[in-house]
Design a protein around this motif. Structure first.
Motif, short mmCIF file in Angstrom:
data_model
loop_
_atom_site.label_atom_id
_atom_site.label_comp_id
_atom_site.label_asym_id
_atom_site.label_seq_id
_atom_site.Cartn_x
_atom_site.Cartn_y
_atom_site.Cartn_z
N SER A 3 0.66 -1.13 -0.01
CA SER A 3 0.06 0.13 -0.07
C SER A 3 0.90 1.14 -0.16
N ARG A 4 1.29 1.47 -1.16
CA ARG A 4 2.29 2.78 -0.94
C ARG A 4 2.17 3.53 -2.27
N SER A 5 2.61 4.77 -2.65
CA SER A 5 1.92 5.70 -3.43
C SER A 5 2.94 5.46 -4.84
N PRO A 6 2.61 5.43 -5.97
CA PRO A 6 3.40 5.07 -7.08
C PRO A 6 4.60 5.95 -7.17
N LEU A 7 5.65 5.48 -7.82
CA LEU A 7 6.98 6.25 -8.04
C LEU A 7 6.72 7.11 -9.10
N THR A 146 1.59 -3.23 -9.24
CA THR A 146 2.91 -2.67 -9.99
C THR A 146 2.03 -1.52 -10.68
N ALA A 147 2.50 -0.26 -10.46
CA ALA A 147 1.87 0.80 -11.08
C ALA A 147 2.70 1.88 -11.83
N ALA A 160 -1.67 0.52 -14.33
CA ALA A 160 -1.40 -0.02 -13.09
C ALA A 160 -2.17 -1.35 -12.98
N ILE A 161 -1.19 -2.26 -12.62
CA ILE A 161 -1.73 -3.79 -12.49
C ILE A 161 -1.67 -4.19 -11.25
N TYR A 162 -3.10 -4.81 -10.93
CA TYR A 162 -3.18 -5.60 -9.56
C TYR A 162 -3.52 -6.81 -9.49
N ALA A 163 -2.61 -7.79 -8.84
CA ALA A 163 -2.91 -9.04 -8.99
C ALA A 163 -2.74 -9.93 -7.60
N ALA A 164 -3.78 -10.68 -7.56
CA ALA A 164 -3.83 -11.83 -6.28
C ALA A 164 -3.51 -13.24 -6.67
N PRO A 165 -2.82 -13.98 -5.88
CA PRO A 165 -2.74 -15.64 -5.92
C PRO A 165 -4.11 -16.07 -5.62
N PRO A 182 -5.80 2.37 -16.18
CA PRO A 182 -4.85 3.30 -16.29
C PRO A 182 -4.14 3.87 -15.21
N ALA A 183 -2.60 4.07 -15.20
CA ALA A 183 -1.78 4.29 -14.06
C ALA A 183 -2.43 5.60 -13.36
N GLU A 184 -3.10 6.57 -14.00
CA GLU A 184 -3.54 7.61 -13.24
C GLU A 184 -4.71 7.44 -12.26
N LYS A 185 -5.18 6.20 -12.54
CA LYS A 185 -6.53 5.83 -11.62
C LYS A 185 -5.91 4.90 -10.55
N ALA A 186 -4.71 4.73 -10.55
CA ALA A 186 -4.40 3.59 -9.27
C ALA A 186 -4.82 4.14 -7.92
N CYS A 187 -5.19 3.21 -7.23
CA CYS A 187 -5.93 3.61 -5.86
C CYS A 187 -5.71 2.30 -5.07
N ALA A 188 -5.68 2.24 -3.73
CA ALA A 188 -5.27 1.25 -2.75
C ALA A 188 -6.63 0.29 -2.96
#
Length: 656
Positions: A3-7, A146-147, A160-165, A182-188
């Motif tokens: 849970s961190r802000s994108p670089l 990974t965003a 922005a890609i979110y994945a869960a096994p 889209p990367a600009e819509k990345a959110c926790a």
């Protein structure tokens, strides 16, 4: 879970612009720095290669192997996609190697991904397309994001890609699900959403596996229950039938279509079963009768042996009742097998070369072909039980039970319970002698000793085939009666000791076995038979000389065959050597006044001649003087018959 802000772009550019392969980017996640360093050693950040992709038969085979996972994952992500359909996004389902098995996206996102040649079949491998959430989630075994500029590859910065096994019940990774926005819509919240969806799929997989395993166990139980020898019937406390195997259906006359019906609509359970259900106790191997109701409202009484099991749930409440049903014949056959209730002798074991004994054997063979009762008259020790076994083994009932009962040996006060079934606890009864012989033969030795109560039951059974048991139940019994008597039963009838109607029923086949003194020519073959048995036992040859045999053939033999066998066995034990001589015979044989003189032998010969003449006259009357039929009836040749007719001066034309 990350849970961190994108670089930002500056940090990424600073890293990729460093000349050293082991470039460093301070103030970023150490794991991400290791990943970037690994990617930099393998590839260029500004080059996008064509991703490796599974196609054709290979891709079809992969999807087939992951069918269970896909069948649960695709509906789950489609449900989530409905809430995001106005947003530019894509949902992916990948296997544990990162191969994209399914891709669901809106047109905008789909065109962006296709521009990078990302479609179904593509592998998300870090070594080719750089770091990404899908490869990281499978590697770290946890939800990952990974965003934007967190991607090493520049081509993935817009996403922005979110994945869960997804793990199965055994903890093995089955694959992962991923969300691309889209990367600009990345959110926790996006990572939380994809993580929740993965857990839901895992729960469904576990439930599906448990259901499959339960169904497999249930199938195994059904196969097992179909293979057992017992009938199995199960129903719930509400009365609904939920299981009936084939043997149970055959025994009760029911089909599988009865499943789901109330048990009381197809069966009338006996009182002792209803009482056991009411008390919450089971039953173990109880003989009873169940009434089966067919769909055409016809009822049928079925006698069987039943065990009742009560299945409890975790709260100790009754879940269901299971009845194990055994055909009564199967139980009785098992009893007979262990009790040795079988006839061992045949007509080949019956010794008798005299004309009178040959006539008895012929009559017995005729009786064996019939179905009615047989009454054997004669003195004690004549082997009437042997003749009864031979009749049974030559009849259509051979192989079925042969129950032999000495009626004189049963006390009068116990006779009713022995023949009509003794009452045990409650409604239980022990099987009667009549029922034990069901399908076979009941041999009643000294039938005149039966009590009046049993005589009445036997008469009723012979007339109707039904038996009134001690507990009042009426059961159908199929038996054949062979009875013996050494008294004048007609006189017993006159003296009110024996039922006249029962005597008439028993006389369907009435056979008189003559005493040994009236057929002394049978002594020699009887002696030889006994010597053969002794030779087999002692494993040495044994014979008898002519003088000793002559004495035996002149004795009256009041004890008949039994006495003769005992005398031979005693003499064989006293003999010095292998030959029985006169001195080895008992004193009562040597000194008895019962030795038959020549005149007495002539007297017995005359009696035999009279009996033979009477037999020929009876046959002539029966066959109306037809020679061929008389020969068949008496089983003699035409030459012998004509010689006898001439000897006794019988005019055959008098009987035509």
């Amino acid at each position: 879970m990350q849970s961190r802000s994108p670089l930002n772009k500056e940090i990424w550019q600073n890293f990729v612009s460093q000349p050293s392969v082991e470039a460093e980017a301070p103030n970023i996640d150490p794991h991400l720095q290791q990943v970037w360093q690994r990617c930099r050693r393998q590839q260029r950040h500004d080059h996008w290669p064509i991703p490796h992709r599974a196609k054709g038969v290979t891709f079809t085979s992969i999807k087939k192997s992951k069918a269970t996972f896909l069948n649960l994952a695709i509906p789950a992500i489609e449900d989530v996609y409905e809430y995001l359909e106005n947003s530019s996004c894509a949902f992916l389902v990948c296997d544990e190697t990162g191969c994209t098995l399914s891709l669901c996206a809106d047109l905008d996102m789909q065109s962006k991904l296709e521009a990078l040649d990302i479609r179904e079949g593509v592998y998300w491998r870090e070594g080719i397309i750089g770091n990404n959430a899908i490869s990281s989630a499978m590697h770290l075994a946890k939800p990952t994001r990974t965003a934007g500029f967190e991607h090493f590859k520049q081509a993935l910065h817009p996403f922005a890609i979110y994945a869960a096994p997804v793990f199965d019940g055994n903890g093995s990774a089955q694959g992962c699900i991923a969300l691309v926005i889209p990367a600009e819509k990345a959110c926790a919240s996006a990572l939380a959403l994809i993580h929740a969806a993965a857990r839901d799929i895992a729960s469904q997989m576990q439930a599906e596996n448990m259901l499959t395993e339960s169904n497999q166990h249930l199938s195994e139980v059904h196969v097992l229950l179909e293979g057992v020898n017992e009938g199995v019937l199960a129903w719930y406390p509400c009365g609904k039938i939920h299981y009936l195997n084939q043997k149970g259906g055959d025994l009760l006359g029911l089909s599988r279509s009865e499943l789901g019906r109330n048990i009381n609509t197809v069966l009338t359970l006996p009182q002792l079963v209803n009482q056991a259900i009411k008390q919450g106790t089971g039953l173990d191997m109880v003989e009873t009768t169940i009434e089966s109701k067919s769909q055409d409202n016809r009822s049928k009484l079925i006698s069987l042996v039943m065990s009742l099991k009560i299945v409890k749930n975790a709260q100790n409440d009754t879940h269901c009742y299971i009845a194990l049903l055994y055909p009564l014949k199967q139980i009785r056959d098992l009893v007979h097998q262990h009790a040795g209730n079988k006839a061992l002798l045949t007509f080949d074991d019956i010794v008798g070369t005299s004309d009178t004994m040959q006539r008895v054997i012929r009559q017995a063979r005729h009786a064996a072909k019939g179905r009615g009762p047989v009454l054997l008259h004669g003195e004690d020790g004549l082997g009437k039980s042997h003749l009864a076994q031979a009749i049974h083994n030559a009849s259509e009932r051979r192989g079925q039970p042969f129950i032999a009962i000495n009626c004189q040996a049963i006390p009068k006060e116990l006779m009713a319970t022995e023949f009509l079934g003794s009452v045990l606890d409650g409604d239980k009864t022990a099987a009667s002698k009549f029922e034990l012989a069901h399908g076979g033969t009941l041999f009643l030795d000294q039938v005149e000793c039966l009590s009046s109560e049993v005589q009445a039951a036997l008469l009723h059974l012979l007339k109707t085939g039904l038996l009134n048991r001690m507990n009042g139940n009426i059961v159908s019994v199929d038996i054949r009666i062979i009875a013996t008597s050494n008294v004048n039963l007609a006189q017993f009838v006159e003296e009110k000791h024996f039922r006249g109607q029962l005597l008439l029923e028993l006389q369907t086949f009435d056979i008189q076995v003559p005493p040994l003194r009236e057929r002394l020519e049978d002594v020699e073959p009887l002696v030889k038979r006994k010597l053969n048995h002794l030779e087999a036992e002692k494993k040495m040859p044994i014979s008898i000389n002519k003088e000793a045999l002559s004495h035996l053939m002149r004795y009256h033999w009041p004890g008949n065959h039994r006495e003769l066998r005992n005398v031979i066995e005693r003499a064989a034990n006293f003999a010095h050597g292998s030959i029985i001589q006169i001195k080895d015979l008992p004193d009562n044989i040597l000194t008895s006044a019962d030795l038959i003189s020549v005149g007495e032998q002539s007297h017995f010969s005359n009696r035999l001649a009279d009996a033979e003449k009477s037999t020929i006259i009876r046959s002539a009357k029966y066959c109306r003087g037809t020679i061929s039929k008389m020969c068949e009836d008496m089983q003699v040749s035409r030459t012998t018959l004509w010689r006898k007719l001439k000897s006794y001066r019988i005019n055959i034309s008098d009987y035509k």
